[in-house]
Design a protein around this motif. Sequence first.
Motif, PDB file in Angstrom:
ATOM      1  N   GLY A 142       0.796  -1.216   0.000  1.00 52.98           N
ATOM      2  CA  GLY A 142       0.000   0.000   0.000  1.00 52.98           C
ATOM      3  C   GLY A 142       0.831   1.268   0.000  1.00 52.98           C
ATOM      4  N   LEU A 143       1.953   1.247  -0.710  1.00 54.89           N
ATOM      5  CA  LEU A 143       2.817   2.422  -0.751  1.00 54.89           C
ATOM      6  C   LEU A 143       2.221   3.474  -1.681  1.00 54.89           C
ATOM      7  CD1 LEU A 143       6.322   0.678  -1.021  1.00 54.89           C
ATOM      8  CD2 LEU A 143       5.052   1.346   1.043  1.00 54.89           C
ATOM      9  N   PRO A 144       2.463   4.750  -1.417  1.00 60.56           N
ATOM     10  CA  PRO A 144       1.890   5.794  -2.267  1.00 60.56           C
ATOM     11  C   PRO A 144       2.507   5.873  -3.653  1.00 60.56           C
ATOM     12  CG  PRO A 144       3.341   6.751  -0.614  1.00 60.56           C
ATOM     13  CD  PRO A 144       3.187   5.298  -0.265  1.00 60.56           C
ATOM     14  N   ALA A 145       3.702   5.314  -3.821  1.00 62.84           N
ATOM     15  CA  ALA A 145       4.381   5.353  -5.121  1.00 62.84           C
ATOM     16  C   ALA A 145       5.338   4.167  -5.198  1.00 62.84           C
ATOM     17  CB  ALA A 145       5.157   6.661  -5.293  1.00 62.84           C
ATOM     18  N   ARG A 146       5.753   3.866  -6.415  1.00 64.67           N
ATOM     19  CA  ARG A 146       6.740   2.812  -6.612  1.00 64.67           C
ATOM     20  C   ARG A 146       8.037   3.184  -5.896  1.00 64.67           C
ATOM     21  NH1 ARG A 146      10.510   2.206 -10.934  1.00 64.67           N
ATOM     22  NH2 ARG A 146       9.504   3.887 -12.095  1.00 64.67           N
ATOM     23  N   PRO A 147       8.576   2.301  -5.048  1.00 64.56           N
ATOM     24  CA  PRO A 147       9.791   2.652  -4.311  1.00 64.56           C
ATOM     25  C   PRO A 147      11.008   2.710  -5.220  1.00 64.56           C
ATOM     26  CG  PRO A 147       9.222   0.366  -3.912  1.00 64.56           C
ATOM     27  CD  PRO A 147       8.085   0.962  -4.709  1.00 64.56           C
ATOM     28  N   SER A 148      11.956   3.543  -4.859  1.00 65.36           N
ATOM     29  CA  SER A 148      13.233   3.581  -5.568  1.00 65.36           C
ATOM     30  C   SER A 148      14.012   2.316  -5.258  1.00 65.36           C
ATOM     31  CB  SER A 148      14.044   4.790  -5.113  1.00 65.36           C
ATOM     32  OG  SER A 148      14.435   4.631  -3.747  1.00 65.36           O
ATOM     33  N   GLU A 149      15.068   2.078  -6.030  1.00 72.69           N
ATOM     34  CA  GLU A 149      15.916   0.919  -5.763  1.00 72.69           C
ATOM     35  C   GLU A 149      16.469   0.968  -4.346  1.00 72.69           C
ATOM     36  OE1 GLU A 149      20.025  -1.234  -7.364  1.00 72.69           O
ATOM     37  OE2 GLU A 149      19.149   0.430  -8.499  1.00 72.69           O
TER      38      GLU A 149
END
Length: 225
Positions: free
Chosen positions: A176-183
């Motif tokens: 449920g993250l607000p955006a795709r996480p960075s590497e």
Amino acid sequence: MGLSEASAPPRYAPIGLEDGLAALAGEPVFAAILARAGAPRFRRRRNGFETLLHIILEQQVSIDAAAAMFRRLNEECRPLRPAAFLALDDATLRRCGFSRQKASYGRGLAASVESGALDFTRLAAADNDAALAALVALKGIGRWSAEIYLIFALGRADIWPAADLGLQLGVAAELGLPARPSEAALRDIGERWRPWRSVAACLFWQSYLHTRGRAAPILPPALYA
């Protein structure tokens, strides 16, 4: 006499998959994936030149496109071995779908294998850090390619390919993250699933595919262990 190669049951990545699933199944996020999408069944690949070359082909294209290029290459180069690959000219590689850059990477890989600089038996015996270092030392093999190889060809159970787009999207959706996480952010997130990070990755990939109505990709048979 054992089962023939044709009738032997498929082997899945990573080694210890069932133990890893049992270890992770108590977490709600993974229990939900297993209930909705089922256990991941990604076929193990052979440890060798062909598999690593295919991973080069997979860079920045779809799995289906890479498989089509690999099939064309197998029609042009029989058997597909480093020396035979090095004998192919630029026009032949272009017909197979190789860009100039991927042709250069493939030739560098073939030359390393042919010279013995890259030895797949030694690679299989190396620990994760040493195997990763040996692979990223090759031109055209970055960390993502090396980590994919460690999971799918060497069967390593605790690898976390945080640069993978499908893994980033799968984790974002399931957590449920607000955006795709960075590497970098995803590497930190993955720490909680040691020593079964490869299994966790396979579960998130399973979720990613299931959500899109897709199944595990089918690669050319020559690539499977």
